[in-house]
Design an enzyme around this catalytic site. Structure first.
Site, PDB file in Angstrom:
ATOM      1  N   ASP A  63       1.113  -0.808   0.075  1.00 15.24           N
ATOM      2  CA  ASP A  63       0.114   0.019   0.043  1.00 15.24           C
ATOM      3  C   ASP A  63       1.216   1.196   0.409  1.00 15.24           C
ATOM      4  OD1 ASP A  63       0.955  -0.348   2.169  1.00 15.24           O
ATOM      5  OD2 ASP A  63      -0.787  -1.534   3.484  1.00 15.24           O
ATOM      6  N   ASP A  65       0.675   4.768   1.901  1.00 15.61           N
ATOM      7  CA  ASP A  65       0.461   5.653   2.815  1.00 15.61           C
ATOM      8  C   ASP A  65       0.545   6.808   2.264  1.00 15.61           C
ATOM      9  OD1 ASP A  65      -1.003   2.878   3.136  1.00 15.61           O
ATOM     10  OD2 ASP A  65       1.033   3.448   5.220  1.00 15.61           O
ATOM     11  N   ASP A 134       8.943   4.579  14.322  1.00 11.68           N
ATOM     12  CA  ASP A 134       8.974   2.181  15.103  1.00 11.68           C
ATOM     13  C   ASP A 134      10.872   2.613  14.399  1.00 11.68           C
ATOM     14  OD1 ASP A 134       8.587   2.046  12.634  1.00 11.68           O
ATOM     15  OD2 ASP A 134       7.404   0.232  13.629  1.00 11.68           O
TER      16      ASP A 134
END
Ligand code: ATP
Ligand code: MG
Length: 424
Positions: A63, A65, A134
């Site tokens: 995907d 984003d 992260d």
């Protein structure tokens, strides 16, 4: 103004197309359109996270984003096909036919805090948006207006070195959101990267915090690993890092006595189906594969060895209790999925009756998950060829020849998907 020590930001490095080699044609045209439109309205917009990482690694992103300076309401005002979702992690979903693009406003977060994140809707600058992410390899921005990659955290060099480390202090980052520990193992399994020494130490120190995170989000990460071709290594690494027994203690205990490593044979089969034949099994099948060897072992020990042959109704009750015990106390499997697992496990004893006392001609029952149970038998027969004949027979009975059997697919439920790092 950044609230964080600038030491967390390596200097801003911009990589041009000659260096990174990404072509615009590799990027979803709808994502390019959305970013261009946002820029036309005076906002900044970048591709972020997994898509930039995957493009640099030469993989096809799942995907695309987008991160932007536009606020959620501003995004909605620009795109007719847009809805805003999520209360605690406000996000714009822009729909293009069956596909949905996720557009998130730049956020900030206190990455120096050691308390659990419960809300993530504080808007921030683009630098702040990067450092709350992260791992360094997930902190890269791609700017389609000039085809550059903007790196604030040294992620580009780490990708090159195949190196996994958190952005900021790993101990704090894991305490803020323990799901990141599972994500670390996911990327180690998927890419085979080396984990930075401090990040690994922090993982070992913080792993007991895992129970503080949302089981729903962890289950989603586990399911994604079962779906995407690195499940065997992932579960081996979870065991090695002492994480499996914190999530699935009964499964971890079974692995210790499972001399044949039957679970890994199932995971290997599922990985191969995905990598070599693009098959993504239904989630009921995937979770059944995880617990079936333990169920078979339990069933043998408690019933068959005692010459006690329960009938199918009883097996259903036994399978239900067994599945609950395997996933408890941590995971609460959604009801529909749990029913499917119990049905698949139970049906294995219809497909291959205990004691082989077959009197009547086998009959296909009118039950919704029976076809899944037959697919599961196919996986078993690939692991144990002595079951192949039985699979062929059932497969014909359910009306499909082995050759024409279409690859089983799971329907994606994307529209209501929560952002994985959305605290629940
Ligand atoms: P995958 O390929 O499995 O989708 P991904 O890195 O794209 O991996 P997503 O869950 O799609 O993972 O998240 C998109 C991005 O959001 C990540 O790349 C990362 O920058 C950020 N992110 C996701 N989860 C967290 C988290 N728990 N804490 C901080 N940042 C996160
Ligand atoms: Mg992703």
């Amino acid at each position: 103004m950044l609230k964080l020590p600038v030491s967390h930001l390596v200097q801003r490095i911009v990589y041009d197309k000659k260096q990174h080699g990404i072509e615009l044609s590799q990027i979803d045209p709808d994502a390019l359109y959305v970013m261009e439109k946002l820029r036309e309205h005076g906002h900044r917009a970048y591709l972020v996270g997994g898509s930039v990482r995957d493009l640099l690694l030469g993989h096809t992103p799942k995907d695309f984003d987008i991160s932007t300076s536009a606020l959620p309401e501003e995004i909605r005002a620009i795109f007719k096909n847009c809805i805003l979702i999520g209360r605690r992690f406000r996000l714009a979903h822009i729909r293009f036919k069956k596909k949905i693009l996720e557009v998130a406003t730049f956020r900030s977060g206190d990455i120096e805090s050691d308390s659990l994140i419960v809300r993530d809707n504080q808007w921030g600058s683009e630098e702040e948006d990067v450092i709350r992410r992260d791992f360094t390899i997930n902190g890269l921005f791609y700017d389609s207006s000039n085809e550059t990659i903007v790196d604030y955290v040294g992620g580009y060099a780490d990708l090159d070195k195949h190196y996994l480390r958190t952005i900021g202090q790993p101990y704090l980052r894991f305490k803020q959101d323990p799901v990141r520990m599972i994500r670390l193992v996911k990327f180690q399994a998927r890419f085979g990267f080396e984990i930075d020494h401090d990040t690994l130490l922090a993982l070992l120190e913080c792993r007991h915090e895992l129970h503080k995170s949302s089981p729903t989000r962890i289950l989603e990460e586990l399911l994604r690993m079962l779906e995407l071709g690195s499940a065997k290594v992932f579960f081996q690494l979870l065991t090695k890092h002492g994480l499996l027994h914190l999530m699935l203690p009964n499964l971890a205990a079974f692995l210790e006595i499972d001399e044949k490593k039957a679970i890994f044979a199932f995971l290997d089969n599922i990985d191969t189906a995905y990598l070599e034949h693009s098959i993504t099994y239904d989630r009921g099948i995937l979770l059944s594969a995880l617990i079936f060897p333990a169920f078979e072992h339990f069933f043998e020990g408690h019933f068959i060895a005692q010459q006690n042959f329960p009938h199918l109704g009883e097996i259903h009750v036994i399978a239900n209790t067994f599945a609950t015990d395997m996933f408890m106390p941590f995971f609460q499997i959604p009801k529909r999925l749990k029913m499917s697992i119990v049905s698949i496990l139970t049906s294995q004893y219809r497909l291959i009756p205990i004691g082989e006392k077959r009197k009547k001609r086998p009959r296909v029952p009118q039950q919704p998950d029976f076809a899944l149970a037959v697919q599961f038998l196919k996986i078993r027969s690939e692991i144990d060829p002595s079951l192949e004949e039985r699979w062929v027979m059932w497969n014909e009975l359910v009306g499909k020849s082995p050759e024409s059997s279409p690859p089983p697919r799971r329907r994606r439920r994307r529209s209501r998907r929560k952002k994985p790092h959305e605290p629940l």
